[in-house]
Scaffold this motif. Structure first.
Motif, short mmCIF file in Angstrom:
data_model
loop_
_atom_site.label_atom_id
_atom_site.label_comp_id
_atom_site.label_asym_id
_atom_site.label_seq_id
_atom_site.Cartn_x
_atom_site.Cartn_y
_atom_site.Cartn_z
N LEU A 1 19.88 -103.49 33.78
CA LEU A 1 21.10 -103.97 33.14
C LEU A 1 20.85 -104.34 31.69
O LEU A 1 21.72 -104.10 30.83
CB LEU A 1 21.66 -105.16 33.91
N ALA A 2 19.69 -104.89 31.37
CA ALA A 2 19.37 -105.22 29.97
C ALA A 2 19.26 -103.94 29.14
O ALA A 2 19.74 -103.89 28.00
CB ALA A 2 18.08 -106.02 29.89
N ARG A 3 18.66 -102.90 29.69
CA ARG A 3 18.55 -101.63 28.98
C ARG A 3 19.92 -101.00 28.77
O ARG A 3 20.22 -100.46 27.70
CB ARG A 3 17.64 -100.67 29.73
N ASP B 1 25.04 -101.45 23.03
CA ASP B 1 25.06 -102.04 21.68
C ASP B 1 24.67 -101.01 20.63
O ASP B 1 25.24 -100.99 19.53
CB ASP B 1 24.11 -103.23 21.60
N ASP B 2 23.69 -100.15 20.93
CA ASP B 2 23.29 -99.11 19.99
C ASP B 2 24.42 -98.13 19.74
O ASP B 2 24.65 -97.71 18.60
CB ASP B 2 22.06 -98.36 20.50
N LEU B 3 25.13 -97.75 20.78
CA LEU B 3 26.26 -96.84 20.63
C LEU B 3 27.37 -97.49 19.81
O LEU B 3 27.97 -96.85 18.94
CB LEU B 3 26.80 -96.42 21.99
N ARG C 1 22.45 -106.79 12.20
CA ARG C 1 21.62 -106.20 13.25
C ARG C 1 21.15 -104.78 12.91
O ARG C 1 20.60 -104.10 13.76
CB ARG C 1 22.40 -106.15 14.55
N VAL C 2 21.33 -104.34 11.67
CA VAL C 2 20.96 -102.98 11.29
C VAL C 2 19.46 -102.78 11.41
O VAL C 2 19.00 -101.73 11.89
CB VAL C 2 21.45 -102.65 9.86
N HIS C 3 18.66 -103.75 11.02
CA HIS C 3 17.20 -103.61 11.08
C HIS C 3 16.73 -103.44 12.52
O HIS C 3 15.94 -102.54 12.82
CB HIS C 3 16.51 -104.81 10.44
N GLU C 4 17.21 -104.26 13.44
CA GLU C 4 16.86 -104.13 14.85
C GLU C 4 17.27 -102.76 15.38
O GLU C 4 16.53 -102.13 16.15
CB GLU C 4 17.55 -105.21 15.68
#
Length: 85
Positions: A24-26, A32-34, A64-67
């Motif tokens: 679920l975390a993945r 979030d990436d999408l 959050r761009v760097h992450e």
């Protein structure tokens, strides 16, 4: 009696949720990436039909761009106007 039942309930919840926590975390991280990609699509040069609506979300994603780009395996930010490294 009430404390025993709540402890037993918490133990059962942990027993059933623990195997799926990593999955679920993945899935949450991928979502979030999408979302970040959709918001930054116009800045990356990809035509985005919803850019009028996503431009309001840029301040939420900017920190959050760097992450995001390090998680995707990019050494530097793909955005010209955002230098985070």
């Amino acid at each position: 009696m009430r404390g025993t039942l709540s402890a037993f309930s918490a133990g059962l919840r942990e027993f059933y949720e623990a195997p799926y926590r990593r999955t679920l975390a993945r899935a949450h991280r991928d979502e979030d990436d999408l979302f970040t990609l959709v918001v930054l699509a116009e800045a990356l040069g990809v035509p985005n039909p919803a850019s009028y609506y996503t431009v309001e979300m840029l301040p939420l994603v900017a920190d959050r761009v760097h992450e995001w780009h390090t998680r995707l395996g990019m050494d530097r930010s793909p955005l010209d106007h955002v230098s985070c490294c």
